[in-house]
Write an enzyme that holds these catalytic residues in place. Structure first.
Site, mmCIF file in Angstrom:
data_model
loop_
_atom_site.group_PDB
_atom_site.id
_atom_site.type_symbol
_atom_site.label_atom_id
_atom_site.label_comp_id
_atom_site.label_asym_id
_atom_site.label_seq_id
_atom_site.Cartn_x
_atom_site.Cartn_y
_atom_site.Cartn_z
ATOM 1 N N GLY A 14 0.825 -1.217 0.000
ATOM 2 C CA GLY A 14 0.000 0.000 0.000
ATOM 3 C C GLY A 14 0.854 1.259 0.000
ATOM 4 N N VAL A 26 16.976 8.041 -0.438
ATOM 5 C CA VAL A 26 17.802 6.882 -0.826
ATOM 6 C C VAL A 26 18.645 7.257 -2.051
ATOM 7 C CG1 VAL A 26 17.747 4.518 -1.735
ATOM 8 C CG2 VAL A 26 16.165 5.172 0.092
ATOM 9 N N ARG A 75 0.895 -5.034 -5.201
ATOM 10 C CA ARG A 75 1.023 -6.233 -4.362
ATOM 11 C C ARG A 75 1.202 -7.376 -5.364
ATOM 12 N NH1 ARG A 75 -0.642 -4.156 0.601
ATOM 13 N NH2 ARG A 75 -2.391 -2.692 0.552
ATOM 14 N N ASP A 106 4.593 -4.702 6.033
ATOM 15 C CA ASP A 106 4.797 -6.067 6.475
ATOM 16 C C ASP A 106 4.982 -7.082 5.335
ATOM 17 O OD1 ASP A 106 4.784 -7.649 8.765
ATOM 18 O OD2 ASP A 106 2.765 -8.361 8.295
ATOM 19 N N THR A 129 4.334 2.430 5.734
ATOM 20 C CA THR A 129 2.938 1.981 5.846
ATOM 21 C C THR A 129 2.190 2.879 6.820
ATOM 22 O OG1 THR A 129 1.470 0.257 6.726
ATOM 23 C CG2 THR A 129 3.725 0.214 7.524
ATOM 24 N N ASP A 131 -0.115 1.926 8.608
ATOM 25 C CA ASP A 131 -0.611 1.097 9.720
ATOM 26 C C ASP A 131 0.251 1.176 10.982
ATOM 27 O OD1 ASP A 131 -2.501 0.271 7.887
ATOM 28 O OD2 ASP A 131 -1.489 -1.616 7.431
ATOM 29 N N ASP A 133 2.498 -0.813 11.937
ATOM 30 C CA ASP A 133 2.441 -2.125 12.593
ATOM 31 C C ASP A 133 3.747 -2.923 12.495
ATOM 32 O OD1 ASP A 133 2.258 -2.479 9.875
ATOM 33 O OD2 ASP A 133 0.675 -3.977 9.948
ATOM 34 N N ARG A 175 -5.350 -2.537 9.036
ATOM 35 C CA ARG A 175 -5.233 -3.997 8.836
ATOM 36 C C ARG A 175 -5.490 -4.718 10.153
ATOM 37 N NH1 ARG A 175 -3.331 -6.510 4.250
ATOM 38 N NH2 ARG A 175 -2.327 -4.669 3.452
HETATM 39 O O1 F6P Z 1 -1.444 -1.637 4.709
HETATM 40 C C1 F6P Z 1 -2.039 -0.425 4.368
HETATM 41 C C2 F6P Z 1 -3.508 -0.583 4.152
HETATM 42 O O2 F6P Z 1 -4.074 0.672 3.837
HETATM 43 C C3 F6P Z 1 -4.279 -1.256 5.291
HETATM 44 O O3 F6P Z 1 -4.552 -0.349 6.335
HETATM 45 C C4 F6P Z 1 -5.490 -1.760 4.574
HETATM 46 O O4 F6P Z 1 -6.038 -2.848 5.251
HETATM 47 C C5 F6P Z 1 -4.941 -2.166 3.242
HETATM 48 O O5 F6P Z 1 -3.743 -1.452 3.060
HETATM 49 C C6 F6P Z 1 -5.862 -1.901 2.067
HETATM 50 O O6 F6P Z 1 -5.224 -2.332 0.918
HETATM 51 P P1 F6P Z 1 -5.730 -2.050 -0.564
HETATM 52 O O7 F6P Z 1 -5.476 -0.599 -0.859
HETATM 53 O O8 F6P Z 1 -4.872 -2.938 -1.399
HETATM 54 O O9 F6P Z 1 -7.162 -2.380 -0.596
#
Ligand code: F6P
Length: 326
Positions: A14, A26, A75, A106, A129, A131, A133, A175
């Site tokens: 994400g 970088v 992804r 992650d 991220t 999140d 996390d 997440r």
């Molecule tokens: O990891 C970042 C995040 O925004 C999470 O908070 C969420 O669950 C997920 O990605 C959503 O992913 P996507 O944009 O692929 O639907």
């Protein structure tokens, strides 16, 4: 330094505000230290399709203030398979890339870890991220901006909540982590946060209802972490509507608005420090580590720890939210 002349850089998973500031750092730190840089597009996908461009200092001009990622992101399911990673390694060899800097969360760092082990290839991760996390770092790139976006939205929703005397469930991302919900609730003066970290311990909604939300006023705002298990804000609202029809309930799902926008000063500085630190790490022969920040100092966190360990929430913050919402 173990013969590293050319560093490849990619963003994966994400997007998060501040990723561009990290790409810039970088690139500039690598060039400053006499290294070549190659930008890899669409995350690991770009290693499979060979979408790679040499990066000079001007490729990263005028991007520090931009949200998203100029390298695009994805992804990549194929990279999860050994055949995909083999293809990626062939591209890396063909392009003369000696080390990788992977900016992501992650899942992206898990991919980096497997690839680094399989091919004995130097990789340094940068935690990007919203999140927050990842274990071993106090904060991740994008989290601060997302929090600021959340409080701006909640401030606006509060006007309606107050005027109509309503109960609002506002769903935020995260997440499996409740950092955005918990700290978003504290920062916006919300009445409560419903977070994954304590789902198995207590029925947070029941507890809230028993306490009568906030006794001193007739409107309430509850931040709810997204979840397939509880159904997130919708799940909470459905439960309340069924059992307590006296409440005038509404739901707002903030969604991807949380991932966009110009990064905050905190995220720009964090990304600049972490991006430059990734090059320092490679020059110190570090590999398979994530750059972290602890008590305002840069640290190197082994991938295994950053990915496998759950980052705990601070229980004091939960207590604080509870205390302040009487
Ligand atoms: O990891 C970042 C995040 O925004 C999470 O908070 C969420 O669950 C997920 O990605 C959503 O992913 P996507 O944009 O692929 O639907």
């Amino acid at each position: 330094m173990a013969n590293i002349k050319c560093v490849g850089i990619l963003t994966s998973g994400g997007d998060a505000p501040g990723m561009n500031a990290a790409i810039r750092a970088v690139t500039r730190a690598a060039i400053y230290n006499g290294l070549e840089v190659k930008g890899i597009y669409r995350g690991y996908q770009g290693l499979l399709t060979d979408e790679i461009t040499p990066f000079k200092t001007n490729n990263v001009s005028n991007i520090i203030q931009q949200g998203g990622t100029i390298l695009k992101t994805a992804r990549c399911a194929e990279f999860r398979e050994p055949e995909g990673r083999q293809k990626a390694y062939e591209t890396i060899q063909k392009e003369g890339i000696d080390a990788l800097v992977v900016i992501g969360g992650d899942g992206s760092l898990s991919g980096a870890r497997i690839f680094a082990q399989e091919y004995n290839f130097p990789i340094v991760g940068v935690p990007g991220t919203i999140d927050n996390d990842l274990y071993g770092t106090d904060i991740t790139i994008g989290y601060d901006t997302a929090l600021n976006t959340i409080i701006e939205a909640v401030d606006k929703i509060r006007d309606t909540a107050t005027s109509h005397e309503r109960l609002f469930f506002i769903e935020v991302m995260g997440r499996d982590a409740g950092f955005l919900a918990l700290n978003g609730a504290i920062a916006s003066g919300a009445e409560a946060a419903i977070i994954p970290e304590i789902w198995t311990e207590v029925d947070q909604l029941e507890e809230l209802i028993e306490q009568g939300f906030r006794k001193t006023k007739n409107s309430s705002i509850v931040l709810v972490a997204e979840s397939d298990v509880t159904g997130g804000a919708m799940g909470m609202a459905d439960r309340v509507k069924k059992k307590y029809p006296q409440y005038d309930v509404r739901v707002t799902i903030l969604g991807h608005v949380q991932r966009g926008g110009s990064p905050s000063a905190t995220d720009r500085i964090l990304a600049s420090r972490m991006g430059a630190a990734a090059i320092d790490a490679l020059m110190e022969d570090q590999r398979n580590v994530m750059i972290g920040i602890q008590n305002d100092a840069i640290v190197y966190v082994p991938f295994s720890k950053a990915i496998k360990n759950d980052k705990p929430i601070n229980r004091d913050l939960l207590n604080l939210l509870h205390t302040l919402s009487i």
